[in-house]
Design a protein around this motif. Sequence first.
Motif, PDB file in Angstrom:
ATOM      1  N   UNK B 277       0.832  -1.205   0.000  1.00 20.45           N
ATOM      2  CA  UNK B 277       0.000   0.000   0.000  1.00 20.45           C
ATOM      3  C   UNK B 277       0.866   1.254   0.000  1.00 20.45           C
ATOM      4  N   UNK B 278       1.902   1.242   0.815  1.00 21.99           N
ATOM      5  CA  UNK B 278       2.797   2.399   0.809  1.00 21.99           C
ATOM      6  C   UNK B 278       3.499   2.558  -0.532  1.00 21.99           C
ATOM      7  N   UNK B 284       2.079   6.778  -6.678  1.00 23.27           N
ATOM      8  CA  UNK B 284       1.012   7.679  -7.133  1.00 23.27           C
ATOM      9  C   UNK B 284       1.405   9.129  -6.883  1.00 23.27           C
ATOM     10  N   UNK B 285       2.000   9.389  -5.747  1.00 27.09           N
ATOM     11  CA  UNK B 285       2.401  10.761  -5.429  1.00 27.09           C
ATOM     12  C   UNK B 285       3.469  11.244  -6.402  1.00 27.09           C
ATOM     13  N   UNK B 286       4.422  10.380  -6.660  1.00 23.23           N
ATOM     14  CA  UNK B 286       5.499  10.788  -7.565  1.00 23.23           C
ATOM     15  C   UNK B 286       4.970  11.030  -8.973  1.00 23.23           C
ATOM     16  N   UNK B 287       3.986  10.233  -9.397  1.00 23.94           N
ATOM     17  CA  UNK B 287       3.394  10.460 -10.716  1.00 23.94           C
ATOM     18  C   UNK B 287       2.687  11.805 -10.763  1.00 23.94           C
ATOM     19  N   UNK B 307       7.213   6.660   1.817  1.00 23.45           N
ATOM     20  CA  UNK B 307       6.483   7.192   2.971  1.00 23.45           C
ATOM     21  C   UNK B 307       6.388   8.713   2.974  1.00 23.45           C
ATOM     22  N   UNK B 308       7.322   9.347   2.274  1.00 28.13           N
ATOM     23  CA  UNK B 308       7.256  10.813   2.224  1.00 28.13           C
ATOM     24  C   UNK B 308       7.880  11.284   0.916  1.00 28.13           C
ATOM     25  N   UNK B 309       7.223  12.253   0.313  1.00 25.90           N
ATOM     26  CA  UNK B 309       7.746  12.836  -0.918  1.00 25.90           C
ATOM     27  C   UNK B 309       8.028  14.314  -0.685  1.00 25.90           C
ATOM     28  N   UNK B 350       2.935  10.260   3.266  1.00 24.52           N
ATOM     29  CA  UNK B 350       1.916   9.267   2.890  1.00 24.52           C
ATOM     30  C   UNK B 350       2.251   7.949   3.580  1.00 24.52           C
ATOM     31  N   UNK B 351       2.262   8.048   4.900  1.00 26.76           N
ATOM     32  CA  UNK B 351       2.582   6.851   5.671  1.00 26.76           C
ATOM     33  C   UNK B 351       1.542   6.644   6.758  1.00 26.76           C
TER      34      UNK B 351
END
Lengths: 401, 401, 401, 401
Positions: B277-278, B284-287, B307-309, B350-351
């Motif tokens: 899931x992480x 998804x965040x990086x995209x 976990x973090x961007x 996002x963790x």
Amino acid sequence: MDYFYAPGRNHLFVPGPVNIPEPVIRAMNRNNEDYRSPAIPAMTKTLLEDVKKIFKTTTGTPFMIPTTGTGAWESALTNTLSPGDRIVSFLIGQFSLLWIDQQQRLKFNVDVVESEWGQGANLDVLAEKLAADRTHTIKAICIVHNETATGVTNNLATVRKLLDHYGHPALLLVDGVSSICALDFRMDEWGVDVALTGSQKALSLPTGIGIVCASPKALEATKTAKSVRVFFDWNDYLKFYKLGTFWPYTPSIQLLYGLRAALDLIFEEGLDNIIERHSRLGKATRLAVEAWGLKNCTQKEEWFSDTVTAVLVPPYIDSSEIVKRGWKRYNLSLGLGLNKVAGKVFRIGHLGNVNELQLLGCLAGVEMILKDVGYPVKLGSGVAAASAYLQNNIPMIPSRI
Amino acid sequence: MDYFYAPGRNHLFVPGPVNIPEPVIRAMNRNNEDYRSPAIPAMTKTLLEDVKKIFKTTTGTPFMIPTTGTGAWESALTNTLSPGDRIVSFLIGQFSLLWIDQQQRLKFNVDVVESEWGQGANLDVLAEKLAADRTHTIKAICIVHNETATGVTNNLATVRKLLDHYGHPALLLVDGVSSICALDFRMDEWGVDVALTGSQKALSLPTGIGIVCASPKALEATKTAKSVRVFFDWNDYLKFYKLGTFWPYTPSIQLLYGLRAALDLIFEEGLDNIIERHSRLGKATRLAVEAWGLKNCTQKEEWFSDTVTAVLVPPYIDSSEIVKRGWKRYNLSLGLGLNKVAGKVFRIGHLGNVNELQLLGCLAGVEMILKDVGYPVKLGSGVAAASAYLQNNIPMIPSRI
Amino acid sequence: MDYFYAPGRNHLFVPGPVNIPEPVIRAMNRNNEDYRSPAIPAMTKTLLEDVKKIFKTTTGTPFMIPTTGTGAWESALTNTLSPGDRIVSFLIGQFSLLWIDQQQRLKFNVDVVESEWGQGANLDVLAEKLAADRTHTIKAICIVHNETATGVTNNLATVRKLLDHYGHPALLLVDGVSSICALDFRMDEWGVDVALTGSQKALSLPTGIGIVCASPKALEATKTAKSVRVFFDWNDYLKFYKLGTFWPYTPSIQLLYGLRAALDLIFEEGLDNIIERHSRLGKATRLAVEAWGLKNCTQKEEWFSDTVTAVLVPPYIDSSEIVKRGWKRYNLSLGLGLNKVAGKVFRIGHLGNVNELQLLGCLAGVEMILKDVGYPVKLGSGVAAASAYLQNNIPMIPSRI
Amino acid sequence: MDYFYAPGRNHLFVPGPVNIPEPVIRAMNRNNEDYRSPAIPAMTKTLLEDVKKIFKTTTGTPFMIPTTGTGAWESALTNTLSPGDRIVSFLIGQFSLLWIDQQQRLKFNVDVVESEWGQGANLDVLAEKLAADRTHTIKAICIVHNETATGVTNNLATVRKLLDHYGHPALLLVDGVSSICALDFRMDEWGVDVALTGSQKALSLPTGIGIVCASPKALEATKTAKSVRVFFDWNDYLKFYKLGTFWPYTPSIQLLYGLRAALDLIFEEGLDNIIERHSRLGKATRLAVEAWGLKNCTQKEEWFSDTVTAVLVPPYIDSSEIVKRGWKRYNLSLGLGLNKVAGKVFRIGHLGNVNELQLLGCLAGVEMILKDVGYPVKLGSGVAAASAYLQNNIPMIPSRI
């Protein structure tokens, strides 16, 4: 541990019960207490005063009944009418249908004015009936302000105008279950005689309080209303109001504290700001639906609801599959299509304590579901349309400026 | 009523403290109790067994210390090392910087290996140092698994390989604060000697427990470690472990029950599913970042953190304005850029207990903020990119199939 | 469902952790939030101001450290002293013993002044030492205000008088763990240099905050104190106090809101009223003990503690059986005898958010337990003695008059 | 902060709403959720099965109606009877009086059998009426199992015997509001046709669910019952039972989870053990009353109630002063005397999730109040009498042996 656990938050977008604010959950997190001590009456007194504000009434008398919307309906009807009384009632969706069913089972003589589901109440027919009713055989007009099944908001101001135009003394009974505290509602200005809502809707509480507000004329009507009633009898409440103990039977201590907290939050945000927030949420949702190339079940803009949007799906898709998939894959709870529109619409509830980013998360979820079930949606299109509007219209959070 | 109230839910996307699952909030909603009764030791016993699973260790000994990550660091160092001991430590961002600061203040002889912020630990330099250290003057390697300030994940398997390659006996101390229970972490397989995390990170609890896990070799090292320690001394714990009462001083009853509930949820979801899931959330965040035309602070894919961007903003934008605006207008909490990257990056955490639709709501919010502050983002673009990936990759929720 | 469930409420009468008031439990019932948003600093600022009131200081600087009482001890010592410093410390029971153990492990040169358990600190010996110490080799006096193991309260005013009498500059470090916010404590008036307590004691919160308050002289001492410290270093806090962000590392959001609620309740009741309530509870408990024909572990009235009573049992009874039986049969949690008084005393904690009827329920329980274990108690005798006193002395509840 | 704050716990000894167990408060501490998702029906199914156990029925059909006890009464009557039906009803106190008032307002032909308040239902008169009613004009016997106003428990087994003896087919409708789940109640064995209770009584939940259980014969009666009903109509429930969605209108999500937790605790303790616990609490209370030299309002031992004790005060004391003083000075909530016994009795509710030490605290409080108001009580006497009995009879807590 929980039933059907899924990681992260459930995205609750059914049109009720709705998301409860954390401060309200906290306020309800308590043991029982004696409802005959001075504390509960003292609080109840403030609640009865403050709850009138969400109805926009100064002359109405509120009753906070331990029941649901269905019970609130029954309370509105049996306290003001007698078996056999003629009432005009509008059938425009599942909830107006259920209310009419109740009216008939309570032995009223119901004059049903039906519209196609997706349309509002047919007020032309009302005008005709009022015009024709010279002897005032119509005792009450029953209308659902916002039909939750189809996302249709009726124009109550017009109903009042028609009654005034024809000088008709019929009582005006309004189901405000999915409107009050979210849509523009003006009990006094619109001459509403009985208005009602449920705690689990825009008030953003658990289910358990049916709030019914009666005009002086409605209270007067109780004196001649012959419908049998005990649990729902307003007179039992009025007797205890006079005594200052307020409760004819045991209320939910937790819900009273919850209602106190909910009203505090509502007044902190401001009722007009809340109505504007719902307007933003409704508009944003409708823009997304349009961007997806789907139709709103509501047929005309004048009826668009800012608390719930019923979305029509193409014939090759079963809308209940959309709802199921939301729950099974995305932890997203959407509303089913009911009765005549079962399988044809799914519903997005956007009422109560919810904000724009929550809605955008929901819309992003709906897009993925639509793709899942074979509808050729352009991912991101609805979110783009909604956020283009929202980015222009969301105000700064007043407490944080 | 509340501080800076805003309607709807707060969208919490800082990289800690993170969202707590409702069942865990419930489990902690309780009065104190006697920690010397049979109940707390009985529960503690299960916690000590189960907490090892999130470290993927069977041979390690866990300590659940009433402290924060900073305290856990101190516990790891003082129990295994003596003042003057040479340690190799990697400076790659704010949290590794703070740990190094602590190491120096605790009087260790720190060999700092610095990288540009946005890069991972320079393992080539480590190799050189190990190769050169024939007499084993290096007593420990200290490395942050996931640098929360820059969104950089270091390769621990390689660190272990290097140590093994050179037959070097240095202890391997790992800060897993923003990795353990979210990223792939294997204490036993990677020969980690001390690993640690904090309850408010991927475990999704409130702050208050620093969880430190020691290998047999680390426990052996305590016998010669001369660093002064009392509160953080593992031996006090070990003494009470033997007695079966487990606690040298009063633990938080609420956090113990919360940890019990958190572990139950973690095992119900499955640790590997959580890591996946992480991975989805990170990808998804990086995209989305890419779709916005922005750069990731992390310079190479091999270091991308799930976990973090940390997102780099153009020079004409102050990233702290983005964070402020998120809070003031959208009830969205993002992470600030810290120290060297202050004003230059904002961070999306996002963790922990968060799902895909929550993230998409956050990304939609970030897009609106970017537009607010003058960056020419195409609204919906990031959400579109992220959801195109997610719609293909989100599994059905196992409990709901 | 729960561990070792029993019907009805647990009667929690250990001297910590103590009963949490419902409004405080409610206040802590919440999700995490960003501690770098404006909300947490705004609240922290009020907490730092208000927490000083429970120490009765206007010149002190408080630190709310995420730790237990043991950590607060370490913070008090390491920030003000250097290894090798001579300190005078009083050994009168288990907690002063543990503090002395810590002092020795932290490498101070501890001058232990021992009393028989059940007696207070030997201040005559202190006088002698101060008189003899012309060159001021004594750097600090460490004293436990209220020894929780034996129910002994030391006279701090006398300690101050002695220091003043001899013009001795030693720092006065006070463990107020089971006294502050329950017993009369006056930091400024008594010239206390470091005072400390834990959140789970009279503040009636969960464990997790060690509150340490430093006089200007203590802050000055930090500049020369050479003890190694990082996690417990006050300077890290002071740095963030200046920045207005207050926290060098992540605090527990829940405990901050809990502390806010706890302080609100404390000020609503009034600190002096709280001290009087504890005086009533202490007196009532001692009257019950007397009525049972048992002895107080505390040997003289001048040392009687109003927060905990240690009751001596006859030699033919094992006091730990009393504690076990309380838990197994009556859902009553009493304190064990510790170390030297293990098996000889059981302890009744009567501190924090507890009222007279709760105590009487506890005393009634103790009577039944005493009978259970073979002590020839007259059932009702202790309750009768206690309630005779209480009925004359309980004031009306101010909010309810 | 709170209304009329007082330190320590409120001692809640009104006969409803009663103390809620902490695990139940926790279970209800949650957001709303979609009641049409699979989760709520799945849980509801288990509730409907399990709730039958507390009625001791295998053949009954339960309805969990969002209402209070008053609504449950109305549901029992309107679903089984027609206006004009002759019913025999026993007036023995305030709650039977209110039920009779409801019966009359619902247009039944009520044959009131009155007893002096403090006596049980006059079953001799019932026998006479049954004997005389050869043509079976009596359609139902309505009886309150436990009259909460006077602390009188009626003998339902005898009622059944009489009906059987005379071969009379009248329905047997029982108000079990303050008996079910606390006193011995056997729906099937005693041939009860409708039994009902409220969630805020022995189930120890908040107010909000009226639980009504109907025998097959009662269900059969619905087919001919002509009383107007909609909200309370069992057929609407039965329709949704068949659909497997269970709810004709929105239930309280929180109360459903609360009921699940409450039932789990009930089964963990064991229904028979719960009945025994209430027997102990009732007996202990009556012994205290006797020791105080006061009279029980209940005139004979055969009617003594184990859930509530109504205590007669001497004529020179106003019992409402006792209740007021409890609240104002001791944070103790007692029940007022109602109607005919207003000013003459105060009531001690000892039902639901309460244990012996809580009761002893209450009794100690009552003693002090009695002294406050001028009654020459010997302090400690009631507690002594009660604890002499309890110390002999309290079992070990099974989970803790």
